[in-house]
Design an enzyme around this catalytic site. Structure first.
Site, short mmCIF file in Angstrom:
data_model
loop_
_atom_site.label_atom_id
_atom_site.label_comp_id
_atom_site.label_asym_id
_atom_site.label_seq_id
_atom_site.Cartn_x
_atom_site.Cartn_y
_atom_site.Cartn_z
N ILE A 159 54.08 42.26 37.28
CA ILE A 159 53.95 43.55 36.42
C ILE A 159 55.12 43.65 35.84
O ILE A 159 55.80 44.05 35.14
CB ILE A 159 52.73 43.67 37.76
CG1 ILE A 159 51.32 43.68 38.12
CG2 ILE A 159 53.24 45.74 36.77
CD1 ILE A 159 50.70 44.95 38.74
N ARG A 240 52.66 51.84 44.40
CA ARG A 240 50.74 52.64 46.07
C ARG A 240 51.54 53.74 46.01
O ARG A 240 52.96 53.74 46.11
CB ARG A 240 51.53 51.28 46.50
CG ARG A 240 50.80 50.39 46.65
CD ARG A 240 48.95 50.35 46.88
NE ARG A 240 47.73 49.76 46.59
CZ ARG A 240 47.34 49.05 45.33
NH1 ARG A 240 47.93 50.11 44.33
NH2 ARG A 240 46.60 48.37 45.84
N GLU A 269 46.15 59.49 49.11
CA GLU A 269 45.41 59.94 48.07
C GLU A 269 43.46 59.54 48.26
O GLU A 269 43.68 58.58 48.71
CB GLU A 269 45.37 58.78 46.34
CG GLU A 269 45.40 57.53 47.03
CD GLU A 269 46.01 56.13 45.37
OE1 GLU A 269 47.02 56.58 44.93
OE2 GLU A 269 45.17 55.59 45.12
N HIS A 287 45.11 57.39 39.98
CA HIS A 287 45.75 55.14 40.18
C HIS A 287 44.45 54.48 39.07
O HIS A 287 43.31 53.67 39.38
CB HIS A 287 44.13 55.48 41.63
CG HIS A 287 45.59 54.07 42.35
ND1 HIS A 287 45.17 53.60 43.52
CD2 HIS A 287 45.56 52.79 41.61
CE1 HIS A 287 45.34 52.32 43.44
NE2 HIS A 287 45.32 51.87 42.71
N ILE A 288 44.87 54.84 37.65
CA ILE A 288 44.21 54.19 36.68
C ILE A 288 44.73 53.09 36.08
O ILE A 288 44.59 52.74 34.63
CB ILE A 288 44.11 54.98 35.80
CG1 ILE A 288 45.22 55.62 34.82
CG2 ILE A 288 42.71 56.07 36.15
CD1 ILE A 288 44.99 56.68 33.89
C1 8YV Z 1 42.71 48.81 41.73
C2 8YV Z 1 45.15 48.23 42.28
O1 8YV Z 1 42.10 48.87 40.45
O2 8YV Z 1 44.74 45.70 41.84
C3 8YV Z 1 45.18 46.88 42.49
O3 8YV Z 1 45.97 46.94 43.68
O4 8YV Z 1 45.93 49.26 42.93
C4 8YV Z 1 44.13 48.34 41.07
O5 8YV Z 1 43.72 47.96 39.79
C5 8YV Z 1 42.56 49.21 42.98
O6 8YV Z 1 43.41 49.03 43.81
C6 8YV Z 1 41.28 49.26 43.04
O7 8YV Z 1 41.27 48.41 43.46
#
Ligand code: 8YV
Length: 331
Positions: A159, A240, A269, A287-288
């Site tokens: 990422i 996170r 959260e 958290h989108i």
């Molecule tokens: C998730 C995320 O949608 O993949 C991850 O680690 O943070 C998000 O893409 C979220 O964690 C829900 O499970």
């Protein structure tokens, strides 16, 4: 005739994911269950062989004690800090995640938050909606330039690298911090310079967090680290909650010790530090990071594939705890 394994899907999911899951499992879905308490999750998963997990649902010791029949946990996410992996391994429970699929979608949101925080989009939107836009003003909602600014990426995994590639289009200077440097050829291709964390914090105009959570990085960005940042700098967290000390961040934002923040993730959260909500210089979203339909469907399908492999004696493609295979064989 062997019956299909029973699987709980812990959150609402998409029809195509459900259909794929039903082809392989007897599915208990959560289409009408917006959220579970830990006790509700344990009660619903009792007697199942697998669980497909998302959101804030946790597979911990208490869950595994109550649901001893669980053989596989597939999280529809790349981050798996909601799974007690050691506890799974000790019981021979296979745990999987969905890496790779969401890198570009999450990096897109990272850039959206960088732009929103730099150009004060949240404030600007609230200003227009409140009917306050009455006349032209030369100095109205002045922001900061993203182009040619220095972006400091903490966590140069997939990422982080996707974010660095986007930064090139904005003619940004990119520096990064990662436990280990990325190979020289990739560093050159990304045109990114490795820096010690403190140096990155002192130099970057925008600091973006892209690293996975573990207890080792809890409050990696606290009062001391924020104090190293420029008063004009922005902090963006797409990683996170818990990596940033949100109380220390709220203090710094309230006192304008840094210029602003863009946050997708929060400590505790969906409850978040209420002081953040009172500040204009922070953009908050729920958290989108991976939330496009296309990406979330791919993540769901990948999680089902992992679960299918794990429950049919194969090694799942995205196994987090390969050591669990030996424990399982010895059982
Ligand atoms: C998730 C995320 O949608 O993949 C991850 O680690 O943070 C998000 O893409 C979220 O964690 C829900 O499970």
């Amino acid at each position: 005739m062997s019956s299909k394994p029973e699987v709980l899907i812990s959150c609402h999911t998409f029809e195509e994911v459900l259909e794929h899951a039903r082809a392989h499992f007897t599915v208990i879905d959560s289409q009408n269950t917006p959220a579970h308490t830990p006790a509700e999750l344990r009660a619903r998963a009792a007697g199942m062989q697998g669980i497909l997990l998302t959101g804030t649902d946790r597979v911990d010791q208490a869950f595994l004690n109550a649901c001893a029949s669980i053989r596989a946990v597939a999280i529809s996410a790349v981050g798996y800090n909601t799974i007690d992996v050691d506890a799974c391994t000790a019981r021979g429970v296979l745990a999987t995640n969905t890496p790779g699929i969401l890198d570009d979608t999450t990096a897109d949101l990272g850039f959206a938050l960088i732009l929103a925080a730099a150009r004060r989009l949240g404030e600007a939107e609230r200003y227009v909606r409140a009917g306050r836009w009455t006349h032209w003003q030369n100095d109205l909602l002045l922001g900061r330039d993203v182009h040619h600014a220095t972006l400091g990426i903490v966590g140069m995994g997939r990422i982080g690298q996707a974010l660095a590639r986007r930064a090139r289009g904005f003619d940004m200077k990119v520096c990064y911090h990662n436990r280990s440097r990325v190979p020289a050829a990739e560093e050159a291709a990304l045109d990114a310079q490795w820096l010690p964390l403190d140096e990155l914090l002192a130099n970057a105009d925008i600091v973006c967090l892209c690293l996975p959570y573990s207890s080792a990085v809890h409050h990696l960005i606290g009062a001391r680290e924020i104090a190293l940042m420029k008063p004009t700098a922005l902090l963006v967290n797409i990683a996170r909650g818990g990596i940033v000390d949100d109380a220390a961040l709220a203090d710094a934002l309230a006192e304008h010790r840094i210029a602003g923040a863009g946050l997708d993730v929060f400590e505790g959260e969906p409850a978040l530090n209420p002081r953040l909500l009172g500040l204009d210089n922070v953009v908050v979203v729920p958290h989108i990071g991976s939330a496009t339909r296309a990406t979330r469907v791919k993540m769901g399908l990948c999680a089902v594939n992992n679960l299918r492999a794990a429950l049919s004696g194969e090694t799942p493609p995205n196994l987090i705890n390969p050591q669990a295979l030996a424990v399982r064989r010895a059982q």
